[in-house]
Design a protein around this motif. Sequence first.
Motif, PDB file in Angstrom:
ATOM      1  N   CYS A 182       1.025  -1.238  -0.081  1.00 31.81           N
ATOM      2  CA  CYS A 182      -0.135   0.125  -0.155  1.00 31.81           C
ATOM      3  C   CYS A 182       0.910   1.186   0.096  1.00 31.81           C
ATOM      4  O   CYS A 182       0.382   2.379  -0.630  1.00 31.81           O
ATOM      5  N   CYS A 187      -1.296  -1.799   5.163  1.00 30.74           N
ATOM      6  CA  CYS A 187      -1.491  -3.384   5.186  1.00 30.74           C
ATOM      7  C   CYS A 187      -0.474  -4.137   5.785  1.00 30.74           C
ATOM      8  O   CYS A 187      -0.838  -5.343   6.012  1.00 30.74           O
ATOM      9  N   GLY A 188       0.457  -3.293   6.260  1.00 28.84           N
ATOM     10  CA  GLY A 188       1.605  -4.388   7.175  1.00 28.84           C
ATOM     11  C   GLY A 188       2.505  -4.963   6.378  1.00 28.84           C
ATOM     12  O   GLY A 188       3.193  -5.683   7.002  1.00 28.84           O
ATOM     13  N   CYS A 190       5.426  -4.208   5.200  1.00 29.57           N
ATOM     14  CA  CYS A 190       6.668  -3.754   5.257  1.00 29.57           C
ATOM     15  C   CYS A 190       6.974  -3.829   6.840  1.00 29.57           C
ATOM     16  O   CYS A 190       7.956  -3.006   7.060  1.00 29.57           O
ATOM     17  N   CYS A 198       7.324   1.635   5.107  1.00 25.44           N
ATOM     18  CA  CYS A 198       6.709   2.662   3.887  1.00 25.44           C
ATOM     19  C   CYS A 198       6.443   4.063   4.568  1.00 25.44           C
ATOM     20  O   CYS A 198       6.483   4.963   3.875  1.00 25.44           O
TER      21      CYS A 198
HETATM   22  S1  FES Z   1       2.037  -0.915   5.532  1.00 30.32           S
HETATM   23 FE1  FES Z   1       1.667  -1.544   3.399  1.00 30.32          FE
HETATM   24  S2  FES Z   1       3.358  -1.282   2.265  1.00 30.32           S
HETATM   25 FE2  FES Z   1       3.750  -0.557   4.603  1.00 30.32          FE
END
Ligand code: FES
Length: 230
Positions: A182, A187-188, A190, A198
């Motif tokens: 994302c 989204c978690g 990374c 991110c």
């Molecule tokens: S939380 Fe989605 S890419 Fe970092």
Amino acid sequence: MIWIPGVDEVPMSLSTIGRHGLSAVTVAEVGDATQALHQRTSGDLLGIRGPFGNGFSPVKGKTMIVGGGTGLAPLVPLVEALAALDARITCLLGAKTKDELLFLDRIEQLVSKVGGEIVTTTEDGSYGLAGVVTEPAEKMLAKGRFDVIYTCGKEQMMYKVFLLAGRYNTPLQASLERIMRCGLGLCGSCVVGEFMICKDGPVLSYDELLKIGDEFGKLKRDFSGRETPV
Ligand code: FES
Ligand SMILES: Cc1cc2nc3c(=O)[nH]c(=O)nc-3n(C[C@H](O)[C@H](O)[C@H](O)COP(=O)(O)OP(=O)(O)OC[C@H]3O[C@@H](n4cnc5c(N)ncnc54)[C@H](O)[C@@H]3O)c2cc1C
């Protein structure tokens, strides 16, 4: 985030930040998305989201830059910013072979303007000193104090630089890579410890890296979220 329609969307750093709206990325071909990017030509359609996250903070002082491989790409705009500040720049650039020493001409031009120093290393000895870039870094840190170290490249290299920064009590800024989807902290994909790379990164400080010491240089997550060795 660069979207290649029908293929994938991937994170990229800017290797040129143009004053007149023209910027550039430098892409190493490692898989489907990057191969598709290499095949695109002028006039083809790409999508761009961002910029996201933070960047290096230029410091006017005695600076050391330790970069390797494609990690040299985001260091070029940093060297430009440091040269504009008239900072004292020592660049340590490493690669496996001479061909992988990216942007050497551009960096040499910038560093020579401020009377800085460049040391190059190649693992096969085809250019500069034979060996890895952390070796001259350690010698220089042992000789005199630097106000800040910047690093970008393979995580094992950055981990060694992190250990050196601790040993020589020098502030550090390191740019990390993790899988990104994302780019917005939602989204978690990374996540590393308490940080979303991110959003809170990709550049983390020494103190932030200390907090993720059990993962940094050791573990990353694959596309399914499973931990794999770095
Ligand atoms: S939380 Fe989605 S890419 Fe970092
Ligand atoms: C913040 C950030 C900045 C980045 N900046 C750049 C940049 O300026 N230039 C650039 O070329 N890349 C950059 N990357 C890495 C780039 O996003 C990945 O190489 C890309 O997503 C790979 O996509 P792919 O579909 O081609 O490969 P995939 O199909 O995802 O992977 C193919 C193979 O390549 C390996 N691979 C995946 N990522 C990497 C990697 N980073 N390094 C080495 N091998 C890898 C995989 O393990 C796999 O075996 C950056 C990544 C991040 C997180």
